[in-house]
Every structure is written in structure tokens, then in C-alpha cells.
Design a protein around this motif. Structure first.
Motif, PDB file in Angstrom:
ATOM      1  N   GLN A 103      10.552  28.918-112.699  1.00 49.88           N
ATOM      2  CA  GLN A 103       9.303  28.881-111.818  1.00 49.88           C
ATOM      3  C   GLN A 103       9.056  27.482-111.335  1.00 49.88           C
ATOM      4  OE1 GLN A 103       7.464  31.659-110.985  1.00 49.88           O
ATOM      5  NE2 GLN A 103       8.282  33.119-112.016  1.00 49.88           N
ATOM      6  N   TYR A 104       8.758  27.335-109.924  1.00 49.16           N
ATOM      7  CA  TYR A 104       8.224  26.096-109.770  1.00 49.16           C
ATOM      8  C   TYR A 104       6.832  25.999-109.663  1.00 49.16           C
ATOM      9  CZ  TYR A 104       9.783  27.808-104.978  1.00 49.16           C
ATOM     10  OH  TYR A 104       9.885  28.504-103.848  1.00 49.16           O
ATOM     11  N   TRP A 105       6.142  24.649-109.992  1.00 50.12           N
ATOM     12  CA  TRP A 105       4.836  24.613-110.169  1.00 50.12           C
ATOM     13  C   TRP A 105       4.397  23.399-109.172  1.00 50.12           C
ATOM     14  CZ3 TRP A 105       1.352  26.981-113.690  1.00 50.12           C
ATOM     15  CH2 TRP A 105       1.948  27.948-114.334  1.00 50.12           C
ATOM     16  N   HIS A 106       3.198  23.176-108.770  1.00 50.43           N
ATOM     17  CA  HIS A 106       2.969  22.061-107.889  1.00 50.43           C
ATOM     18  C   HIS A 106       1.448  21.532-108.262  1.00 50.43           C
ATOM     19  CE1 HIS A 106       5.403  23.989-105.060  1.00 50.43           C
ATOM     20  NE2 HIS A 106       4.715  25.162-105.065  1.00 50.43           N
ATOM     21  N   ARG A 107       1.160  20.240-108.473  1.00 49.31           N
ATOM     22  CA  ARG A 107       0.098  19.573-108.837  1.00 49.31           C
ATOM     23  C   ARG A 107      -0.407  18.790-107.688  1.00 49.31           C
ATOM     24  NH1 ARG A 107      -4.317  15.989-109.600  1.00 49.31           N
ATOM     25  NH2 ARG A 107      -4.909  16.147-111.929  1.00 49.31           N
ATOM     26  N   SER A 108      -1.748  19.108-107.048  1.00 50.79           N
ATOM     27  CA  SER A 108      -2.177  18.626-105.995  1.00 50.79           C
ATOM     28  C   SER A 108      -2.462  17.137-106.211  1.00 50.79           C
ATOM     29  CB  SER A 108      -3.597  19.327-105.717  1.00 50.79           C
ATOM     30  OG  SER A 108      -3.206  20.734-105.334  1.00 50.79           O
ATOM     31  N   LEU A 109      -2.227  16.214-105.508  1.00 52.38           N
ATOM     32  CA  LEU A 109      -2.515  14.871-105.300  1.00 52.38           C
ATOM     33  C   LEU A 109      -3.550  14.507-104.176  1.00 52.38           C
ATOM     34  CD1 LEU A 109       0.760  13.124-106.199  1.00 52.38           C
ATOM     35  CD2 LEU A 109      -0.952  13.779-107.809  1.00 52.38           C
ATOM     36  N   ASN A 110      -3.478  15.262-103.055  1.00 53.70           N
ATOM     37  CA  ASN A 110      -3.982  14.952-102.038  1.00 53.70           C
ATOM     38  C   ASN A 110      -4.583  16.299-101.481  1.00 53.70           C
ATOM     39  OD1 ASN A 110      -5.194  14.467 -99.536  1.00 53.70           O
ATOM     40  ND2 ASN A 110      -3.516  13.358 -98.772  1.00 53.70           N
ATOM     41  N   PRO A 111      -5.639  17.144-102.099  1.00 49.69           N
ATOM     42  CA  PRO A 111      -5.880  18.436-102.158  1.00 49.69           C
ATOM     43  C   PRO A 111      -6.415  18.679-100.516  1.00 49.69           C
ATOM     44  CG  PRO A 111      -7.363  17.303-103.613  1.00 49.69           C
ATOM     45  CD  PRO A 111      -6.324  16.540-103.469  1.00 49.69           C
ATOM     46  N   LYS A 112      -7.093  17.778 -99.862  1.00 48.87           N
ATOM     47  CA  LYS A 112      -7.813  18.029 -98.683  1.00 48.87           C
ATOM     48  C   LYS A 112      -6.431  18.315 -97.569  1.00 48.87           C
ATOM     49  CE  LYS A 112     -10.952  16.140 -95.258  1.00 48.87           C
ATOM     50  NZ  LYS A 112     -10.114  16.702 -94.245  1.00 48.87           N
ATOM     51  N   LYS A 113      -5.633  17.400 -97.749  1.00 53.14           N
ATOM     52  CA  LYS A 113      -4.391  17.550 -96.759  1.00 53.14           C
ATOM     53  C   LYS A 113      -3.666  18.819 -97.130  1.00 53.14           C
ATOM     54  CE  LYS A 113       0.175  15.535 -95.392  1.00 53.14           C
ATOM     55  NZ  LYS A 113       0.848  13.999 -95.336  1.00 53.14           N
ATOM     56  N   LEU A 114      -3.421  18.817 -98.331  1.00 53.38           N
ATOM     57  CA  LEU A 114      -2.557  20.340 -98.618  1.00 53.38           C
ATOM     58  C   LEU A 114      -3.365  21.701 -98.462  1.00 53.38           C
ATOM     59  CD1 LEU A 114      -1.529  19.291-102.320  1.00 53.38           C
ATOM     60  CD2 LEU A 114      -0.301  19.165-100.295  1.00 53.38           C
ATOM     61  N   ILE A 115      -4.740  21.709 -98.255  1.00 54.65           N
ATOM     62  CA  ILE A 115      -5.524  22.716 -97.761  1.00 54.65           C
ATOM     63  C   ILE A 115      -5.368  22.693 -96.418  1.00 54.65           C
ATOM     64  CG2 ILE A 115      -7.728  23.579 -97.642  1.00 54.65           C
ATOM     65  CD1 ILE A 115      -8.337  22.682-100.555  1.00 54.65           C
ATOM     66  N   ASP A 116      -5.828  21.527 -95.486  1.00 55.95           N
ATOM     67  CA  ASP A 116      -5.462  21.609 -94.272  1.00 55.95           C
ATOM     68  C   ASP A 116      -3.977  22.050 -93.603  1.00 55.95           C
ATOM     69  OD1 ASP A 116      -5.528  20.888 -91.541  1.00 55.95           O
ATOM     70  OD2 ASP A 116      -6.286  18.930 -91.835  1.00 55.95           O
ATOM     71  N   VAL A 117      -2.930  21.660 -94.297  1.00 55.81           N
ATOM     72  CA  VAL A 117      -1.634  22.218 -93.806  1.00 55.81           C
ATOM     73  C   VAL A 117      -1.391  23.636 -94.460  1.00 55.81           C
ATOM     74  CG1 VAL A 117      -1.088  19.734 -93.525  1.00 55.81           C
ATOM     75  CG2 VAL A 117      -0.394  21.207 -95.689  1.00 55.81           C
ATOM     76  N   GLY A 118      -2.176  24.289 -95.066  1.00 53.94           N
ATOM     77  CA  GLY A 118      -2.021  25.495 -95.563  1.00 53.94           C
ATOM     78  C   GLY A 118      -0.879  25.797 -96.846  1.00 53.94           C
ATOM     79  N   PHE A 119      -0.856  24.600 -97.417  1.00 58.82           N
ATOM     80  CA  PHE A 119       0.208  24.418 -98.663  1.00 58.82           C
ATOM     81  C   PHE A 119      -0.602  25.065 -99.732  1.00 58.82           C
ATOM     82  CE2 PHE A 119       3.652  23.043-101.200  1.00 58.82           C
ATOM     83  CZ  PHE A 119       3.238  22.817-102.354  1.00 58.82           C
ATOM     84  N   SER A 120      -1.989  24.765 -99.621  1.00 59.23           N
ATOM     85  CA  SER A 120      -2.941  25.248-100.904  1.00 59.23           C
ATOM     86  C   SER A 120      -4.186  26.071-100.201  1.00 59.23           C
ATOM     87  CB  SER A 120      -3.436  24.194-101.644  1.00 59.23           C
ATOM     88  OG  SER A 120      -2.460  23.324-102.081  1.00 59.23           O
ATOM     89  N   ARG A 121      -4.789  26.524-100.961  1.00 51.13           N
ATOM     90  CA  ARG A 121      -6.071  27.331-100.531  1.00 51.13           C
ATOM     91  C   ARG A 121      -7.158  26.836-101.239  1.00 51.13           C
ATOM     92  NH1 ARG A 121      -2.563  31.047-100.129  1.00 51.13           N
ATOM     93  NH2 ARG A 121      -2.692  31.994-102.163  1.00 51.13           N
ATOM     94  N   LEU A 122      -8.258  26.725-100.545  1.00 55.88           N
ATOM     95  CA  LEU A 122      -9.566  26.341-101.357  1.00 55.88           C
ATOM     96  C   LEU A 122      -9.814  27.431-102.469  1.00 55.88           C
ATOM     97  CD1 LEU A 122     -11.683  24.014-101.024  1.00 55.88           C
ATOM     98  CD2 LEU A 122     -12.835  25.276 -99.526  1.00 55.88           C
ATOM     99  N   GLY A 123     -10.296  26.999-103.737  1.00 56.39           N
ATOM    100  CA  GLY A 123     -10.436  28.033-104.620  1.00 56.39           C
ATOM    101  C   GLY A 123     -11.373  28.930-104.432  1.00 56.39           C
ATOM    102  N   ALA A 124     -11.657  30.124-104.961  1.00 52.24           N
ATOM    103  CA  ALA A 124     -12.874  30.877-104.949  1.00 52.24           C
ATOM    104  C   ALA A 124     -14.141  29.974-105.525  1.00 52.24           C
ATOM    105  CB  ALA A 124     -12.856  32.194-105.748  1.00 52.24           C
TER     106      ALA A 124
END
Ligand SMILES: COc1cccc(CC(=N)NC(=O)c2cccnc2OC2CCNCC2)c1
Length: 389
Positions: free
Chosen positions: A186-207
Motif C-alpha cells: 500500500q502507498y501512504w502520503h503525509r501532507s506537508l503543504n495541505p493547502k496546495k494538496l487540497i487545491d490541486v485535488g490530491f487531498s480533500r478537506l476532512g469532514a
């Protein structure tokens, strides 16, 4: 018919799964070099083989451009690996490499590079067996030439050229299941720049999470926490080799690195590989090591950003510093160097620290394969000590 090609190859076959009477080890014996096919396999008529000399700047640029536009994308086609030219020169020129294993396919008329596949030599231990292998990577066919069955003939050609150097096994990874994975990670990701990751759709804002709460959640200290934590230097190669060889001996499959290999694969190289170690302040002994490689991804179709700066966990050794603290220091260094995300597989001892360091699970799996070497049972990721680029 599924796996038409792979059912013709000396790899573990799905139909053999569970047949414990089959011995672990090479599937086919080496053939005498005189019996190895001397001439290249036939390509469809518009195409020709080429050997890509990546020391030649123009050729390196051609390879870079082919991969940048046609290599692996994530499952949602939002990102594509964007290996840099200096990374490719590093990845393809380890000790003992063969230029003849850097294979391209060109259009005869236009000379356009439309496909690529590579092998590099590696000594890999499988349980108690150290095997000379080739690590196969960068198999890429131009998007417009897919489903022309080019990949099978490219795999046969690189296999032929590897056989000519008297090597009979290979290791490779893929995001797809083909006969037959020796491990599925399995691969895992640790956000370092969450604002950019959410902006580009890599991550989603948690509920029930705001952006400011999310930024706070992933915040890291400005500087590393382990006393004696410093960049690796040339003078550290003997000690790091000893530390790494000892640590990797616990895994069922792992590279058999010597000092030359460690100098190539683990000495820091800007924008390619970062390596740090812990030198005990009082004993001056080197007790721990961590490293990551730099593999950016192109962001496909975002107004504000074009590139995702990603660090990929490489080899880590913890003997005195808890692995949690060691990888946390690697995260701090990566954040300090403007990486957006830190990726890791659940191999070696990684699984034990991922959740606590706020890694989130990725949406895919990476399968490991051996060519012409049967393993009786698939390995757990924690039994795997091999990282491919
Ligand atoms: C974020 O941009 C991406 C661009 C293309 C593909 C993927 C998903 C993916 N397939 N990730 C991995 O394979 C992966 C995830 C974590 C660690 N190493 C990995 O792959 C490495 C090792 C195999 N060769 C590619 C790099 C992500």
C-alpha cells in the motif's frame, strides 16, 4: 485472453499458486550465451530500435520529454510522474551499468522517440540467495501507440540484452496485477503543504475540518529534533554501508549493497536524493540513517499549480533513534525544503509509524515482481527491504 504475454514467460503463474511442490528459486536455468538470440527482436515495420545514451544531453531531453508526456499517471489521471533529467542520469548509471540496457524505439522516418524501457544491474538477496539481477524500470509507450502490443516485444528485447550479459533474473514493480506478485504494498502520503494538496485535488478537506485547522494539524517544527542528525557525506560511506547491510539482512528480499553501491545510491545529490544520519554526539558512532528521493509529478489541469513536489521514502535504518522520531525528522527536512508531500510504502518497518506520523492511505497498490525466480508464497510488505525508483 488475459495475460497472453505473461503466460509465455518464466514467471510465477497464477495456476501454480498454492502448489508448494514447486521449489523456490530460478524457474529456467541459464542458457549458453551462444544460444541467446544474437539479433534484436522484430518491431512493427514503421519502428526501429535505438540505444539511448543518456550522457548525451539531446537524447536525455528526448527521454525526459517522452516520460513527462506519456509515463505513469495516478488512477484518476490528475497527476503524472515527472522524473527530472538529473534523476534519470542517476537512476540509470549505477556501478556496472550497461548503456545497451537503455532501450528506445524510434519512428524510422521522423526519428521521433516513441517508447522506452531500461534495466540496471543490481545484486539482490532473496532469503539466503544473493542473485545478480536487473532492475527493470521506465517502461513507457507513447499514448498514441498504446495497444499495438509494443510492450511485450520491448520486454523481450531488454530480456535478450540482459541474457547477453549472463544475467537471468529481474525485479520490477507495477500498479497493475500481472503474473505473479511476490508482494503487494500500500502507498501512504503525509501532507506537508495541505493547502496546495487540497487545491490541486490530491487531498480533500476532512469532514468537520476547516482549512486553518488542517494546516495546523500537519504543522511541523522548524528544525529537526534528534541530537547529531546531519547530512550524509562521502566519509560516511563505510559506516552507512555497515549499518544498512546489517539492517537489511532481516528482510526476505533486499539489495546486497556494497560501498560502491552506497556511494552511488545514497550520497546526497541535489534534487535527486537526500540522506541524513545520526552521529552519536559522545561516541561519534553512526547509529541511524534516513533517506528520501525526489520525484515530482506534473499536475494535469490546475490553474494555479503545474508541479507537485514529492519526496519518496527510500532506505531508513533505526538502531538507537526510534523510527518514529527519525522519519519525523525526515518530514521536517522535507517541509523545510518546500516539498508538498512525503510518500512511503508500507514495506520494511514503515507500517508501524505511518498512522502516528499522520500519513493517510493512498488510493492504490504497488506490486513487486521477480522474473525467472519463483517464491512459494507472497511476502508481507514488512518482509520486503527493496525500494525501486
Ligand atoms: C502523485 O502523482 C502520481 C503520479 C503517478 C502515479 C501516482 C500513484 C502511484 N502509482 N504511486 C506509486 O506508484 C508510488 C507510491 C508511493 C511510493 N512509491 C511509488 O512508486 C514509486 C516506485 C515505483 N516506481 C514509481 C515510483 C501518483
Amino acid at each position: 485472453k488475459k495475460h497472453k504475454f505473461w503466460e509465455t514467460q518464466p514467471v510465477g503463474q497464477f495456476r501454480d499458486l498454492g502448489d508448494t511442490s514447486l521449489p523456490e528459486g530460478p524457474i529456467e536455468q541459464p542458457t549458453p550465451l551462444s544460444e541467446v538470440k544474437q539479433e534484436p527482436y522484430n518491431l512493427p515495420s514503421p519502428y526501429e530500435w535505438t540505444t539511448c545514451d543518456i550522457d548525451n544531453e539531446d537524447t536525455c531531453i528526448e527521454v525526459y520529454n517522452l516520460l513527462t508526456n506519456n509515463y505513469v499517471e495516478d488512477d484518476e489521471n490528475m497527476f503524472r510522474f515527472n522524473y527530472s533529467r538529473e534523476f534519470l542520469r542517476w537512476a540509470l548509471r549505477p556501478p556496472g551499468y550497461f548503456k545497451s540496457w537503455h532501450i528506445g524505439v524510434r519512428v524510422k522516418v521522423s526519428k521521433k522517440l516513441v517508447a522506452f524501457i531500461t534495466g540496471v544491474p543490481a545484486r539482490i538477496r532473496v532469503r539466503d540467495d544473493v542473485v545478480k539481477m536487473t532492475e527493470i524500470n521506465f517502461l513507457c509507450v507513447h499514448k498514441k501507440l498504446r495497444s499495438k502490443r509494443l510492450a511485450p516485444v520491448m520486454i523481450k528485447e531488454v530480456t535478450r540484452r540482459v541474457h547477453l550479459e549472463n544475467i537471468w533474473q529481474a525485479a520490477y514493480t507495477a500498479g497493475v496485477v500481472i503474473p505473479t506478485p511476490i508482494a503487494t504494498c500500500q502507498y501512504w502520503h503525509r501532507s506537508l503543504n495541505p493547502k496546495k494538496l487540497i487545491d490541486v485535488g490530491f487531498s480533500r478537506l476532512g469532514a468537520r475540518m476547516t482549512m486553518s485547522r488542517t494546516i495546523k494539524l500537519y504543522k511541523l517544527p522548524e528544525s529537526t529534533t534528534t541530537p547529531g542528525f546531519r547530512k550524509m557525506e562521502l566519509r560516511d560511506v563505510p559506516a552507512v554501508t555497515r549499518l544498512l547491510r546489517n539492517y537489511l539482512s532481516q528482510f526476505a528480499v533486499a539489495p546486497d549493497f556494497d560501498e560502491n553501491d552506497v556511494e552511488h545510491w545514497l550520497l546526497p545529490k541535489e534534487n535527486v536524493v537526500d540522506s541524513y544520519l545520526v552521529e552519536s554526539p559522545d561516541t561519534r558512532e553512526i547509529t541511524d540513517f534516513c533517506s528520501f528521493y525526489t520525484l515530482p509529478s506534473s499536475i494535469l489541469g490546475n490553474q494555479n499549480y503545474s508541479t507537485l513536489k514529492a519526496a519518496y521514502s527510500y532506505y531508513n535504518v533505526s538502531t538507537q533513534t526510534p523510527l518514529l522520531q527519525l522519519i519525523n525528522d525526515a518530514l521536517i527536512v522535507a517541509k523545510h525544503n518546500d516539498y508538498d508531500v512525503f510518500n512511503a510504502l508500507d514495506i520494511m518497518h514503515n507500517e508501524s509509524i505511518l498512522k502516528e506520523l499522520k500519513f493517510g492511505p493512498g488510493d492504490g497498490q504497488l506490486h513487486y515482481y521477480l522474473y525467472n525466480y519463483r517464491m512459494s508464497n507472497a511476502l508481507k510488505p514488512s518482509e520486503l527491504g527493496l525500494v525501486l525508483l
